[in-house]
Design an enzyme around this catalytic site. Sequence first.
Site, PDB file in Angstrom:
ATOM      1  N   ARG A  69     -17.287 -22.839  22.382  1.00 32.84           N
ATOM      2  CA  ARG A  69     -17.635 -22.648  23.802  1.00 32.84           C
ATOM      3  C   ARG A  69     -17.896 -21.191  24.165  1.00 32.84           C
ATOM      4  NH1 ARG A  69     -13.796 -26.831  26.135  1.00 32.84           N
ATOM      5  NH2 ARG A  69     -12.285 -25.176  25.872  1.00 32.84           N
ATOM      6  N   LYS A 176      -6.382 -32.808   8.417  1.00 33.87           N
ATOM      7  CA  LYS A 176      -5.290 -33.603   8.940  1.00 33.87           C
ATOM      8  C   LYS A 176      -4.840 -33.063  10.310  1.00 33.87           C
ATOM      9  CE  LYS A 176      -1.614 -31.046   6.847  1.00 33.87           C
ATOM     10  NZ  LYS A 176      -0.962 -30.561   8.058  1.00 33.87           N
ATOM     11  N   ASP A 205      -6.957 -32.189   1.973  1.00 33.46           N
ATOM     12  CA  ASP A 205      -5.525 -32.025   1.777  1.00 33.46           C
ATOM     13  C   ASP A 205      -5.433 -30.783   0.904  1.00 33.46           C
ATOM     14  OD1 ASP A 205      -2.960 -31.953   0.589  1.00 33.46           O
ATOM     15  OD2 ASP A 205      -2.680 -34.051   1.121  1.00 33.46           O
ATOM     16  N   HIS A 206      -5.118 -29.633   1.504  1.00 29.83           N
ATOM     17  CA  HIS A 206      -5.328 -28.397   0.750  1.00 29.83           C
ATOM     18  C   HIS A 206      -4.421 -28.277  -0.469  1.00 29.83           C
ATOM     19  CE1 HIS A 206      -1.946 -26.700   3.053  1.00 29.83           C
ATOM     20  NE2 HIS A 206      -1.907 -25.736   2.157  1.00 29.83           N
ATOM     21  N   LYS A 210      -4.885 -26.695  -4.975  1.00 24.76           N
ATOM     22  CA  LYS A 210      -4.033 -25.702  -5.658  1.00 24.76           C
ATOM     23  C   LYS A 210      -4.085 -25.924  -7.172  1.00 24.76           C
ATOM     24  CE  LYS A 210      -0.785 -25.243  -1.782  1.00 24.76           C
ATOM     25  NZ  LYS A 210      -0.665 -23.874  -1.334  1.00 24.76           N
ATOM     26  N   GLU A 244       9.959 -24.207   3.350  1.00 26.23           N
ATOM     27  CA  GLU A 244       9.320 -23.026   3.935  1.00 26.23           C
ATOM     28  C   GLU A 244      10.377 -22.212   4.668  1.00 26.23           C
ATOM     29  OE1 GLU A 244       4.976 -23.698   5.242  1.00 26.23           O
ATOM     30  OE2 GLU A 244       6.076 -25.445   5.950  1.00 26.23           O
ATOM     31  N   ASP A 263       3.556 -33.991   9.318  1.00 25.69           N
ATOM     32  CA  ASP A 263       2.837 -32.754   8.994  1.00 25.69           C
ATOM     33  C   ASP A 263       2.589 -32.621   7.493  1.00 25.69           C
ATOM     34  OD1 ASP A 263       1.687 -30.175   9.383  1.00 25.69           O
ATOM     35  OD2 ASP A 263       3.610 -29.213   8.980  1.00 25.69           O
ATOM     36  N   HIS A 268       0.591 -33.986   1.863  1.00 26.84           N
ATOM     37  CA  HIS A 268       0.828 -33.174   0.662  1.00 26.84           C
ATOM     38  C   HIS A 268       1.855 -33.803  -0.297  1.00 26.84           C
ATOM     39  CE1 HIS A 268      -1.316 -30.418   3.104  1.00 26.84           C
ATOM     40  NE2 HIS A 268      -0.308 -29.787   3.660  1.00 26.84           N
ATOM     41  N   LYS A 366      11.273 -26.452   7.586  1.00 27.54           N
ATOM     42  CA  LYS A 366      10.958 -25.093   8.041  1.00 27.54           C
ATOM     43  C   LYS A 366      12.277 -24.332   8.135  1.00 27.54           C
ATOM     44  CE  LYS A 366       6.613 -26.124   9.200  1.00 27.54           C
ATOM     45  NZ  LYS A 366       5.451 -25.628   8.454  1.00 27.54           N
TER      46      LYS A 366
END
Length: 514
Positions: A69, A176, A205-206, A210, A244, A263, A268, A366
């Site tokens: 935008r 996702k 799906d990153h 890897k 993480e 998430d 993953h 996390k």
Amino acid sequence: MPSTGAAPQWVNPLRDERDKRLPRIAGPCSLVIFGVTGDLARKKLMPAVYDLANRGLLPPGFALVGFARRDWADEDFGQVVHDAVKQHSRTPFREEVWERLAEGIRFVQGSFDDAAAFAELSSTLESLDQERGTGGNHAFYLAIPPAAFPTVCEQLSRSGLAKQTEEQWRRVVIEKPFGHDLDSAKELNAVVNTVFPEDSVFRIDHYLGKETVQNILALRFANQLFDPIWNAHYVDHVQITMAEDIGLGGRAGYYDGIGAARDVIQNHLLQLLAFTAMEEPVSFEPSELQAEKIKVLSATRLAEPLDETTARGQYAAGWQGGQQVVGLLDEEGFSKDSVTETYAAITLEVDTRRWAGVPFYLRTGKRLGRRVTEIAVVFKRAPHLPFDATMTEELGQNALVIRVQPDEGVTMRFGSKVPGSSMEVRDVNMDFSYGQAFTESSPEAYERLILDMLLGEPSLFPVNAEVELSWKILDPVLERWAAEGTPEPYESGTWGPQSAQDMLRRTGREWRRP
Ligand code: BG6
């Protein structure tokens, strides 16, 4: 030798299509990114495009188009890409590479429901086909909230941009979350598939981009050493951990109401499970690989009773890396009564001959002790130990640990004699480390995935069926948690809630301390 008339064709062995070691370069095309003002585009996508260009893997006829935008001219968008590349790209900045890339950068201003803006996008892409020879091949990357997917897909369809021919491909890339449960995933897939056929849909799906995740396939299927023991006869259990240390400050908009299981477990971690537990594919053709993943996910289900086999938590204040940090409820943007889990652990059973009776424990969180992702295959104890009990007091279970990140490699843990005149056996580790074994550095996951998508190579992208099966596995526990309310708090910097420790202790096992 009699002449055949035609000049003999010299075949350059370096161009042998069958040699999969050779780098593949994408054909002429343009990549349109929706959501160029977001974090994903700035931190991952733009740098990955530059890194590909820097490695010579993008064709001269390549264009990058931003759609948003903002009231930007091409140059303004170019500046945004430039800054993102300088800040986040993996490979060194080279002016000549940047200048070549910048020539193909365009910006189209508009909102997702603005038909005129899509007409403008269409004419921009046509001009690029003329000017840069992008060949009418267009990829549309939806780095936007899923709620906007239907609108954008509809506009792409209406403006004729989704229409492909034999010579010109059109592809859509989606990020996702692919829905928030099985029903919504089915709806979303249906919407996307009315506009793009399944083989033109690339779901990112990153984790599959890897190196270490792809190495699971090499480890399992290129070696003789592991397969004979990769089954219920030898394996006691498998632990898949994605821990993480970061918190969720600044991510409330995406994360609140989503939680750890949606998430990362739905995508993953279940993909890691599929790679670890699947049977050997007939070949590495995408359809064969997908068939095996689908088979193993179809056989996977939550172990019961759920109150004993699952756990969830929410981080409270604590200490992380020597600093005091706040709990989730005090993070900016989260409501004070948020019931979003930041830690989730589940037990899965894989009902196949290979895995019957072997629990797969998956956990993520996390603000845990440290950032680490690993798959630990933990073996049964030897059936008989011809030692006095005291000699093996410090002998644990053998384990093979695939270290996905950050210290990429593989560790094998086994017992060894402690030097000295007595017999005492203690656990030791044998390590393979990517950094030491290879001089090549690993590309970023997004480099690999964007390149594969531009090449039309679908192996590393989960298909519709995998996404739906993953929701089917997870839905029962998500429903249960939704009914339960507040998750158990755990102190930041620790290894999660007490209920997660109890979950394993109940079975006589312990989580690994990575
Ligand atoms: C993303 C999740 O998919 O993966 C994030 O949405 C998470 O919550 C991230 O932080 C982790 O990715 P990586 O590659 O750093 O392990």
